[in-house]
Design a protein around this motif. Structure first.
Motif, PDB file in Angstrom:
ATOM      1  N   CYS A 126     -34.663  -9.359 -70.495  1.00  0.00           N
ATOM      2  CA  CYS A 126     -36.017  -8.824 -70.030  1.00  0.00           C
ATOM      3  C   CYS A 126     -36.786  -9.783 -69.085  1.00  0.00           C
ATOM      4  O   CYS A 126     -37.489  -9.227 -68.054  1.00  0.00           O
ATOM      5  CB  CYS A 126     -36.778  -8.708 -71.061  1.00  0.00           C
ATOM      6  N   THR A 127     -36.582 -10.996 -69.195  1.00  0.00           N
ATOM      7  CA  THR A 127     -37.603 -11.946 -68.613  1.00  0.00           C
ATOM      8  C   THR A 127     -37.444 -11.845 -66.861  1.00  0.00           C
ATOM      9  O   THR A 127     -38.480 -11.796 -66.383  1.00  0.00           O
ATOM     10  CB  THR A 127     -37.122 -13.314 -68.827  1.00  0.00           C
ATOM     11  N   PRO A 128     -36.393 -11.708 -66.186  1.00  0.00           N
ATOM     12  CA  PRO A 128     -36.121 -11.533 -64.846  1.00  0.00           C
ATOM     13  C   PRO A 128     -36.814 -10.250 -64.239  1.00  0.00           C
ATOM     14  O   PRO A 128     -37.386 -10.233 -63.128  1.00  0.00           O
ATOM     15  CB  PRO A 128     -34.595 -11.729 -64.588  1.00  0.00           C
ATOM     16  N   LEU A 129     -36.742  -9.359 -64.962  1.00  0.00           N
ATOM     17  CA  LEU A 129     -37.013  -7.820 -64.200  1.00  0.00           C
ATOM     18  C   LEU A 129     -38.197  -7.080 -65.103  1.00  0.00           C
ATOM     19  O   LEU A 129     -39.210  -6.914 -64.620  1.00  0.00           O
ATOM     20  CB  LEU A 129     -35.898  -7.082 -63.956  1.00  0.00           C
ATOM     21  N   PHE A 130     -37.644  -6.854 -66.398  1.00  0.00           N
ATOM     22  CA  PHE A 130     -38.477  -5.838 -67.143  1.00  0.00           C
ATOM     23  C   PHE A 130     -40.012  -6.211 -67.390  1.00  0.00           C
ATOM     24  O   PHE A 130     -40.793  -5.607 -67.469  1.00  0.00           O
ATOM     25  CB  PHE A 130     -37.635  -5.552 -68.496  1.00  0.00           C
ATOM     26  N   ALA A 156     -48.397  -9.932 -76.120  1.00  0.00           N
ATOM     27  CA  ALA A 156     -47.507  -8.867 -77.050  1.00  0.00           C
ATOM     28  C   ALA A 156     -46.343  -8.392 -76.603  1.00  0.00           C
ATOM     29  O   ALA A 156     -45.501  -8.071 -77.444  1.00  0.00           O
ATOM     30  CB  ALA A 156     -48.834  -7.446 -76.634  1.00  0.00           C
ATOM     31  N   VAL A 157     -45.881  -8.185 -75.410  1.00  0.00           N
ATOM     32  CA  VAL A 157     -44.762  -7.602 -75.118  1.00  0.00           C
ATOM     33  C   VAL A 157     -43.474  -8.628 -75.479  1.00  0.00           C
ATOM     34  O   VAL A 157     -42.554  -8.287 -75.785  1.00  0.00           O
ATOM     35  CB  VAL A 157     -44.482  -7.662 -73.611  1.00  0.00           C
ATOM     36  N   THR A 158     -43.918 -10.024 -75.308  1.00  0.00           N
ATOM     37  CA  THR A 158     -42.830 -10.870 -75.800  1.00  0.00           C
ATOM     38  C   THR A 158     -42.710 -10.992 -77.435  1.00  0.00           C
ATOM     39  O   THR A 158     -41.602 -11.217 -77.785  1.00  0.00           O
ATOM     40  CB  THR A 158     -43.113 -12.417 -75.334  1.00  0.00           C
ATOM     41  N   VAL A 159     -43.734 -10.859 -78.242  1.00  0.00           N
ATOM     42  CA  VAL A 159     -43.697 -10.866 -79.553  1.00  0.00           C
ATOM     43  C   VAL A 159     -42.938  -9.462 -79.959  1.00  0.00           C
ATOM     44  O   VAL A 159     -42.134  -9.668 -81.143  1.00  0.00           O
ATOM     45  CB  VAL A 159     -45.152 -10.953 -80.143  1.00  0.00           C
ATOM     46  N   VAL A 167     -42.156 -17.990 -73.054  1.00  0.00           N
ATOM     47  CA  VAL A 167     -42.072 -16.711 -72.063  1.00  0.00           C
ATOM     48  C   VAL A 167     -43.498 -16.120 -71.803  1.00  0.00           C
ATOM     49  O   VAL A 167     -43.797 -15.790 -70.612  1.00  0.00           O
ATOM     50  CB  VAL A 167     -41.263 -15.648 -72.718  1.00  0.00           C
ATOM     51  N   THR A 168     -44.481 -16.066 -72.837  1.00  0.00           N
ATOM     52  CA  THR A 168     -45.768 -15.736 -72.498  1.00  0.00           C
ATOM     53  C   THR A 168     -46.482 -16.532 -71.371  1.00  0.00           C
ATOM     54  O   THR A 168     -47.211 -15.934 -70.515  1.00  0.00           O
ATOM     55  CB  THR A 168     -46.263 -15.761 -73.841  1.00  0.00           C
ATOM     56  N   LEU A 194     -42.871 -22.095 -57.046  1.00  0.00           N
ATOM     57  CA  LEU A 194     -42.515 -20.638 -57.279  1.00  0.00           C
ATOM     58  C   LEU A 194     -42.838 -20.327 -58.723  1.00  0.00           C
ATOM     59  O   LEU A 194     -42.472 -21.119 -59.655  1.00  0.00           O
ATOM     60  CB  LEU A 194     -41.077 -20.269 -57.036  1.00  0.00           C
ATOM     61  N   PHE A 195     -43.786 -19.340 -58.992  1.00  0.00           N
ATOM     62  CA  PHE A 195     -44.116 -19.131 -60.456  1.00  0.00           C
ATOM     63  C   PHE A 195     -42.985 -18.695 -61.294  1.00  0.00           C
ATOM     64  O   PHE A 195     -43.035 -19.189 -62.571  1.00  0.00           O
ATOM     65  CB  PHE A 195     -45.353 -18.260 -60.602  1.00  0.00           C
ATOM     66  N   SER A 196     -41.809 -18.332 -60.676  1.00  0.00           N
ATOM     67  CA  SER A 196     -40.719 -17.861 -61.520  1.00  0.00           C
ATOM     68  C   SER A 196     -39.648 -19.249 -61.975  1.00  0.00           C
ATOM     69  O   SER A 196     -38.849 -18.752 -62.416  1.00  0.00           O
ATOM     70  CB  SER A 196     -40.010 -16.787 -60.692  1.00  0.00           C
ATOM     71  N   HIS A 197     -40.196 -20.324 -61.239  1.00  0.00           N
ATOM     72  CA  HIS A 197     -38.976 -21.192 -61.073  1.00  0.00           C
ATOM     73  C   HIS A 197     -38.504 -21.583 -62.816  1.00  0.00           C
ATOM     74  O   HIS A 197     -37.451 -21.935 -62.917  1.00  0.00           O
ATOM     75  CB  HIS A 197     -39.538 -22.659 -60.574  1.00  0.00           C
ATOM     76  N   TYR A 198     -39.516 -21.761 -63.647  1.00  0.00           N
ATOM     77  CA  TYR A 198     -39.136 -22.218 -64.862  1.00  0.00           C
ATOM     78  C   TYR A 198     -39.000 -20.981 -65.921  1.00  0.00           C
ATOM     79  O   TYR A 198     -38.988 -21.209 -67.060  1.00  0.00           O
ATOM     80  CB  TYR A 198     -40.398 -23.269 -65.368  1.00  0.00           C
ATOM     81  N   TRP A 199     -38.841 -19.934 -65.631  1.00  0.00           N
ATOM     82  CA  TRP A 199     -39.039 -18.725 -66.429  1.00  0.00           C
ATOM     83  C   TRP A 199     -37.942 -18.681 -67.576  1.00  0.00           C
ATOM     84  O   TRP A 199     -38.027 -18.459 -68.677  1.00  0.00           O
ATOM     85  CB  TRP A 199     -38.898 -17.148 -65.693  1.00  0.00           C
TER      86      TRP A 199
END
Length: 294
Positions: A94-98, A147-150, A193-194, A244-249
């Motif tokens: 889910c992390t890269p897109l959803f 909420a979505v990650t939990v 992830v949050t 980039l804000f996604s670098h450590y996702w």
């Protein structure tokens, strides 16, 4: 009931209540949370994301083919040995897109949605004020990120426990820990992830102040999330990657070692805090001078 009635009901649920003079920040924040989380689209997003770990568990359970190590998403091959990996696999998926799309929907609607409904000018005047409004909108988006990650992690843990055996978990470093400790690590990953998503939420808040069309703001934030990940995969611009804000996702694997390696978490937290500071300031600067005609 006509076909338009559900849309009208959803719009009515989006209209915040008129706050009495002297209303505290906490009450306003609580009302804002209630407004966001009772919207049909928010509930739909939560249900769809909750379905991801369930679908992963069902697919693995019904599959007659043994998954080879390294095949498919990270941790997928470990699910049959331990159901606690369902939630981790769902987070990887889910992390890269959803998750970015879900955050884009909520963050892009924070200010633009109010302007589109015609309620923004009533909120921005006393006793709320523009600064408190912007801060509350951002905090609400942050709560949604949590909420979505939990939800994904919690549903994954429950479904994994029901469908697969649960025992001691082997970490990436080779050490084993108890199921209770593993569950704690899993929710620590959810916290990681949050944190990863709050920079995107701040960007969404800023974009939302630039337009009165929420769909446009949502699309812009979603495109920004995808563009950041594309740039992060291009080696020719490696100098840009750490910014980039996604670098450590997807760097939460360090939390699944013994001892825990905190480097990725710290770098991620500092990076996201920078995005919050920059885009939060830009959002307030734009909103403070915005001519509220809506």
């Amino acid at each position: 009931m006509s076909a338009a009635d559900p849309l009208l009901a959803d719009a009515a649920a989006s209209v915040p209540r008129r706050l009495p003079a002297g209303t505290g920040s906490f009450v306003f924040f609580r009302n804002e949370l209630a407004t966001v989380f009772r919207r049909r689209r928010t509930i739909t997003l939560l249900v769809v994301l909750a379905a991801v770990p369930f679908l992963i568990a069902v697919a693995v359970k019904l599959s007659s083919q043994q998954i080879a190590p390294g095949e498919g998403p990270t941790f997928l091959d470990r699910i049959t040995q331990n159901g606690l990996f369902v939630g981790l696999t769902a987070l990887v998926v889910c992390t890269p897109l959803f998750l970015p799309l879900a955050v884009a929907v909520v963050a892009g609607d924070t200010v633009a949605g109010e302007a589109n409904l015609g309620t923004l000018r009533y909120l921005a005047i006393a006793p709320v004020g523009r600064l408190r409004l912007i801060v509350t909108k951002f905090l609400t988006a942050t709560v949604f990120c949590a909420a979505v990650t939990v939800v994904i992690t919690g549903v994954g843990a429950v479904v994994g426990t029901l469908f697969f055996p649960v025992g001691r978990v082997t970490l990436l470093s080779g050490a084993t820990i108890s199921p209770a400790a593993a569950a704690g690590r899993e929710f620590l990953v959810a916290g990681y992830v949050t944190i990863s998503l709050i920079g995107l939420a701040a960007l969404g808040l800023f974009v939302s102040t630039l337009t009165d069309i929420p769909v446009g703001a949502m699309a812009a934030v979603a495109v920004a999330a995808i563009a950041s990940q594309i740039l992060d995969s291009i080696p020719q611009v490696s100098w840009l990657h750490p910014w980039l804000f996604s670098h450590y996702w997807l760097g939460f694997g360090d939390l699944l070692r013994d001892p825990i390696v905190w480097t990725s978490l710290l770098h991620n937290a500092v990076l996201q805090a920078g995005y919050v500071a920059v885009f939060g300031s830009l959002a307030y600067g734009r909103f403070a001078t915005k001519d509220l005609l809506s």
